[in-house]
Design a protein around this motif. Sequence first.
Motif, PDB file in Angstrom:
ATOM      1  N   LYS A 163       0.615 -28.157  23.530  1.00 12.62           N
ATOM      2  CA  LYS A 163      -0.192 -27.838  22.366  1.00 12.62           C
ATOM      3  C   LYS A 163       0.450 -28.295  21.064  1.00 12.62           C
ATOM      4  CE  LYS A 163      -0.077 -23.083  22.391  1.00 12.62           C
ATOM      5  NZ  LYS A 163       0.870 -22.659  23.381  1.00 12.62           N
ATOM      6  N   ALA A 164       1.722 -28.730  21.116  1.00 13.24           N
ATOM      7  CA  ALA A 164       2.414 -29.072  19.878  1.00 13.24           C
ATOM      8  C   ALA A 164       3.536 -30.064  20.134  1.00 13.24           C
ATOM      9  CB  ALA A 164       2.989 -27.804  19.235  1.00 13.24           C
ATOM     10  N   ALA A 165       3.912 -30.733  19.057  1.00 16.83           N
ATOM     11  CA  ALA A 165       5.059 -31.648  19.123  1.00 16.83           C
ATOM     12  C   ALA A 165       5.814 -31.583  17.808  1.00 16.83           C
ATOM     13  CB  ALA A 165       4.609 -33.079  19.398  1.00 16.83           C
ATOM     14  N   ILE A 166       7.119 -31.693  17.937  1.00 15.16           N
ATOM     15  CA  ILE A 166       7.987 -31.854  16.777  1.00 15.16           C
ATOM     16  C   ILE A 166       8.254 -33.346  16.669  1.00 15.16           C
ATOM     17  CG2 ILE A 166      10.279 -31.376  15.832  1.00 15.16           C
ATOM     18  CD1 ILE A 166      10.106 -28.698  17.527  1.00 15.16           C
ATOM     19  N   LEU A 167       7.818 -33.942  15.584  1.00 18.46           N
ATOM     20  CA  LEU A 167       8.017 -35.376  15.364  1.00 18.46           C
ATOM     21  C   LEU A 167       9.314 -35.514  14.579  1.00 18.46           C
ATOM     22  CD1 LEU A 167       4.385 -36.303  14.215  1.00 18.46           C
ATOM     23  CD2 LEU A 167       5.236 -35.839  16.515  1.00 18.46           C
ATOM     24  N   VAL A 168      10.382 -35.963  15.228  1.00 20.76           N
ATOM     25  CA  VAL A 168      11.702 -35.948  14.595  1.00 20.76           C
ATOM     26  C   VAL A 168      11.688 -36.716  13.283  1.00 20.76           C
ATOM     27  CG1 VAL A 168      12.922 -35.611  16.776  1.00 20.76           C
ATOM     28  CG2 VAL A 168      12.662 -37.913  15.877  1.00 20.76           C
TER      29      VAL A 168
END
Length: 180
Positions: free
Chosen positions: A96-101
Motif C-alpha cells: 500500500k505504500a513505498a518510501i522513495l529514498v
Amino acid sequence: MLVNAHGEVVEGDWPLNLAAFVIHSQIHAARPDVVSAAHSHSVYGKAWSALHRPLDPLTQDACAFYEDHAVFDDYSGALLDVEEGKRLAHALGSCKAAILVNHGLLTVGRTVDEAAFWFVAMERACQVQLAAEAAGTPVRIGHEVAQKTAGQTGGHRTGWSQFQPLYDFIVAREPDCLEE
C-alpha cells in the motif's frame, strides 16, 4: 486533474506534470486494483526517506504499514522516464505504500480517500519514528503483535473510513474546495 494512460488531460486545466504522470501511470498499469495514488515531498517523509530504510513497528499506527510498504532505492533524480516509473511500480509490488529514498512517500488505495489517509498516516509514522530515534533507542513491537495489528488497522476499509473525519473537517473549514 484527471489524465488518461497516454498523458492527455481529460479533466482539469492544469498543465501535465511529467514526473507525476510517469509515477502514477505506471502504478495504475501495474496495479489494476489501485484507483488512487498519493505522493508528495512532505517534510517527515523526505527526512525519513534519506535514511533508506523501512518504518519500524513502533506504534499501533505504524503497524498499519508492517510488511506492507516497500523501499524504492533506485533514486536517479526526478522520475521522468517511463522505465523508472515501471521500476517504482515493480518495487511497490502489492504493498500500500513505498518510501522513495531521498525523495518522499507514495501511498495507494482502492479509493482516493484510502490513498490520502495512508499518506497522512505514513507521514505521521515517519514523524513519530524520527522523534523516537532522536530521543533514544525505540523499542519495536514484536513480529507477531505487529502482524496482528497490521491486520486490524491496515485494511482497505480502515483506510477509507479513517479518512472520513478528515474529509469532513476539510470541507467544513474550506467549503469552496469542492466548487469548480
